[in-house]
Design a protein around this motif. Structure first.
Motif, PDB file in Angstrom:
ATOM      1  N   SER A  86       0.841  -1.176   0.000  1.00 48.11           N
ATOM      2  CA  SER A  86       0.000   0.000   0.000  1.00 48.11           C
ATOM      3  C   SER A  86       0.888   1.241   0.000  1.00 48.11           C
ATOM      4  CB  SER A  86      -0.876  -0.059   1.249  1.00 48.11           C
ATOM      5  OG  SER A  86      -1.859   0.902   1.187  1.00 48.11           O
ATOM      6  N   CYS A 127      -3.036   4.337  -0.301  1.00 48.39           N
ATOM      7  CA  CYS A 127      -3.741   4.755   0.898  1.00 48.39           C
ATOM      8  C   CYS A 127      -3.412   6.218   1.126  1.00 48.39           C
ATOM      9  CB  CYS A 127      -3.322   3.918   2.099  1.00 48.39           C
ATOM     10  SG  CYS A 127      -1.595   4.101   2.478  1.00 48.39           S
TER      11      CYS A 127
ATOM     12  N   GLU B 239      -8.483   3.291   9.105  1.00 48.86           N
ATOM     13  CA  GLU B 239      -7.037   3.204   8.919  1.00 48.86           C
ATOM     14  C   GLU B 239      -6.256   3.573  10.177  1.00 48.86           C
ATOM     15  OE1 GLU B 239      -9.191   4.719   7.026  1.00 48.86           O
ATOM     16  OE2 GLU B 239      -8.805   4.443   4.901  1.00 48.86           O
TER      17      GLU B 239
END
Ligand SMILES: Cc1cc2nc3c(=O)[nH]c(=O)nc-3n(C[C@H](O)[C@H](O)[C@H](O)COP(=O)(O)O)c2cc1C
Ligand code: FES
Lengths: 168, 598
Positions: A86, A127, B239
């Protein structure tokens, strides 16, 4: 709840998981998203069979379940590769060259963002701000953070995973 | 309680954890036992100190010595020298610090000197997983005061008087929002905390949750009492695993201590709360979308009015506040509204936390009084631009904001001044850019973000942002026309006017502000097919300057696609084959004599 005493098949396993998770969240309002989070956390992704079961257990339409899953990028309907790479595309990382790192990965792995390599080894993802901008640009592999990257580091990182665990 | 002669604070924020601070703690604990110091010296894992660039950070009290970039292999030396012999390990001190008389304190570091930490007061000070440490630093004292000495309307009056405005972006006065919700006659109301932190370059909300989760719980209970709500939700990005974990621990501890539940501190006041995780949709940071998402649906925004204070979650009166806004609340109740209003500018009171990143020496989190100038932030606190490069612009407000060019570096930062400059406060991301950053590319970066994140419910936002991005893409590839600039401006105006929610209404800002200050850069791309910052790949060609080349061959050796040929031995000049070159820039970086141009 009915637990299956006999040898559980793959399908029973899924049934059991969905039932158990839904039962635990049933009392709270707006439980669908927490339910999906937990199932994905434990099962890895949310295939159609699971979506059907969730809809049935929660007494809502399958369209509603799918509508929610497709709206939120966090929910996956396909399994990810063995290693999830990511790349942080937060502003701080971008300004410090994350774009080139991502380009290099796309080129090396022959995949686009969101895709998995044919051998199932790597999934490439983007991300946003991992909260360690001090290390920008940053990427993670299955959660492990690699910071202050240069384009050359990409090769070293990929090699270290290719040599690990017998991926051709 | 056990007494320790010394405490070693090690940062357990996300940044430092990423560079292995947990292993440092392990090693410290092990060595302290080995040296039989574990009864005298205690290791504490704290939240973020803010100086992430220099992480992992370790601070030793009572003397306040701050060590930077500590590695596991440094720990043995530190224990031997500092803890046993009382000598500072100077090589691990922050670069800017002066060691006088063998003494060096964290407060004297230029990074901390100009800061004023209110929202971040406990970050890097206490162990966020222990409620007792929060209580020892005046935690839950404001709650006791609120529940036992103040009526709900007095609390609202206090918040109004303090001048506190929302730190989540809009800057709406917090007291007025609470008042509006308090006035609603309804048996069920809700308090929500926005910890979705969507600005892709900001991490202050995460740091508060990681470093001081109880302050948010305390503020939410106070808010609940003030407006008459007995239940709350904290909406956190998925996250942020460390933040979620610490907040969960904090909630459980607060329940255990009777600070959450049916009869808080025996006063009969009832409040409880739960965490809800986001699922990777930026628009869910917008208040109505956030509430739709908590309801378990697709997080699409709703038309306002009615405002959430009237009809929010499940159509019940609801207030939503940002994490940083809430972190200020207990301090305002404890120290009084006058104290808070004495800081800042006329219309912006108190402090603001910024996450500074990009081309800056001290990447990290800083909290400054409103009205501090950008120059102070970048040069005094941030330590300036690396590599002696020139400051070009700072971006605030993330995808809804804009750029502040070097010519306005002396502007005092507050809500109004940033709007006037065509940017906005936003949640506090502050990205510094130098001469190598292309402003057209940055505008495109943010537009790509909004195109990705537009929820698709309204057409101006869904199609308009896509069209703008296509134009920007063309320009960065050298295929733009001068008339494109007019079209961008027209589109921007239309999207601002016709979008349903603030996501679309603010999406054109990054373009408008770069066009306002850096129009010449757009024109250079279009007219001269040139990227002045040397960043747009399609407009670059790497070439070897023959007279400068010393024929070392490093460029050819490092080229990943073998686009460079030449020979040291046979005196064949090195050249780049433009058809093969992928413009990765490795040759440019590797050349020891700067013979490669772009
Ligand atoms: C697209 C969009 C994204 C937003 N994202 C956030 C966010 O991540 N965090 C936040 O606190 N506010 C965000 N906001 C602002 C919220 O809508 C809301 O104004 C704020 O949370 C209110 O709290 P405050 O008054 O304490 O600032 C966003 C707004 C929009 C339009
Ligand atoms: S922008 Fe990448 S870690 Fe913050």
């Amino acid at each position: 709840m009915n637990t299956n005493a006999n040898q559980p098949t793959k399908n029973d396993e899924k049934n059991f998981l969905v039932k158990e998770v839904v039962a635990r969240h049933q009392h709270s309002k707006g439980a669908l998203i927490p339910v999906l989070h937990e199932i994905q956390e434990r099962y890895g992704y949310l295939p159609v069979e699971i979506q059907e079961k969730v809809a049935k257990e929660m007494n809502i339409s399958q369209a509603e379940v799918f509508g929610v899953i497709s709206f939120y990028s966090h929910f996956a309907t396909k399994p990810a590769g063995k290693y999830r790479i990511s790349v942080c595309m937060g502003t701080a990382c971008y300004v410090k060259g994350a774009g080139s790192v991502l380009d290099k990965l796309k080129e090396k792995l022959h995949v686009k963002v969101g895709q998995t390599t044919e051998d199932g080894a790597f999934t490439l993802e983007e991300c946003r701000c991992l909260g360690c901008c001090g290390l920008a640009p940053v990427l993670t592999v299955n959660g492990k953070v690699y910071g202050r990257l240069t384009i050359e580091d990409v090769d070293t990182i990929l090699e270290s995973y290719k040599n690990d665990g017998g991926i051709a | 309680m056990q007494f320790f002669r010394s405490h070693i604070l090690v940062c357990g924020g996300t940044g430092c954890t990423s560079s292995d601070s947990a292993k440092i703690i392990e090693e410290l604990d092990k060595l302290l036992v080995d040296k039989k110091l574990d009864k005298e010296i205690k290791v504490v894992q704290t939240g973020c100190f803010g100086l992430c660039e220099q992480g992992p950070i370790m601070v030793v009290y009572p003397e306040g010595t701050m060590y930077c970039k500590v590695k596991v292999t440094d720990v043995a030396e530190f224990v031997e020298e500092h803890l046993i012999k009382g000598r500072i390990v100077t090589r691990l001190l922050e670069k800017s610090s002066d060691v006088k008389d063998g003494e060096y304190a964290i407060e004297k570091s230029s990074f901390f000197k100009k800061q004023l930490r209110i929202a971040l007061r406990n970050c890097g000070v206490i162990n966020p997983e222990l409620i007792d440490e929060y209580i020892a630093f005046d935690g839950y004292k404001a709650l006791i005061k609120a529940l036992t000495e103040m009526k709900p309307d007095e609390i609202i009056e206090t918040i109004k008087k303090s001048g506190l405005r929302g730190r989540g972006g809009g800057g709406y006065p917090t007291g007025s929002k609470w008042e509006f919700a308090a006035k609603q006659d309804n048996d069920q109301k809700y308090v929500c905390c926005n910890a979705d932190e969507g600005d892709p370059g900001a991490f202050m909300d995460r740091s508060v949750l990681e470093g001081d989760p109880h302050s948010i719980i305390e503020a939410m209970i106070i808010a609940g009492y003030a407006i008459g709500a007995n239940y709350g939700f904290v909406y956190v990005r998925a996250e942020y695993p460390i933040a979620v974990k610490r907040l969960q621990i904090a909630i459980e501890q607060a329940r255990e201590y009777g600070l959450l539940g049916d009869n808080i501190l025996g006063t009969g006041v009832k409040f409880d709360l739960e965490i809800r995780l986001g699922a990777g949709a930026f628009v869910c940071g917008e208040e109505t979308a956030l509430m739709t998402s908590i309801e378990g649906k697709r997080g699409e925004p709703r038309v306002r009015p009615p405002y959430p204070a009237e009809k929010g979650l499940w159509q019940k009166p609801t207030i939503l506040n940002n994490v940083e806004t809430l972190a200020n609340i207990p301090m305002i109740l404890l120290k009084g509204p006058e104290w808070f209003a004495s800081m800042g500018t006329e219309k912006s009171k108190g402090t603001k936390v910024f996450a500074i990143g990009g081309k800056i020496n001290n990447t990290g989190l800083v909290e400054i009084p409103m009205g501090t100038t950008l120059r102070e932030v970048i040069y005094d606190i941030g330590g300036g631009i690396p590599g002696g490069k020139k400051f070009k612009a700072a971006q605030t407000g993330g995808p809804s904001g804009g750029c502040i060019p070097a010519s306005h570096i002396d502007t005092p930062i507050d809500y109004e001044s940033l709007i006037e400059l065509g940017s906005m406060m936003g949640s506090g991301g502050l990205i510094v850019m130098d001469e190598d950053t292309c402003m057209v590319d940055i505008a495109k970066f943010f537009l790509e973000f909004t195109v990705d994140e537009s929820c698709g419910k309204c057409t101006p936002c869904r199609l308009g942002t896509r069209r703008m991005m296509e134009i920007l893409d063309k320009i960065t590839k050298g295929r733009g026309k001068m008339s494109d600039l007019d079209e961008l401006e027209t589109l921007a105006r239309d999207i601002k006017a016709a979008s349903l929610c603030a996501l679309g209404q603010t999406a054109p800002n990054p373009i408008l502000s770069t066009l306002r200050y850096f129009r010449d850069e757009y024109e250079a791309h279009i007219r001269d097919h040139r990227c002045p910052a040397g960043s747009c790949k399609s407009l670059l060609s790497y070439e070897v300057t023959e007279d400068k080349c010393i024929r070392c061959g490093l460029c050819a050796k490092n080229c990943p696609v073998n686009a460079i040929t030449g020979s040291k031995k046979d005196e064949i000049p090195f050249v780049v084959d433009q058809d093969i070159c992928i413009k990765c820039g490795v040759c440019y970086q590797k050349c020891p004599v700067d013979a490669i141009t772009k």
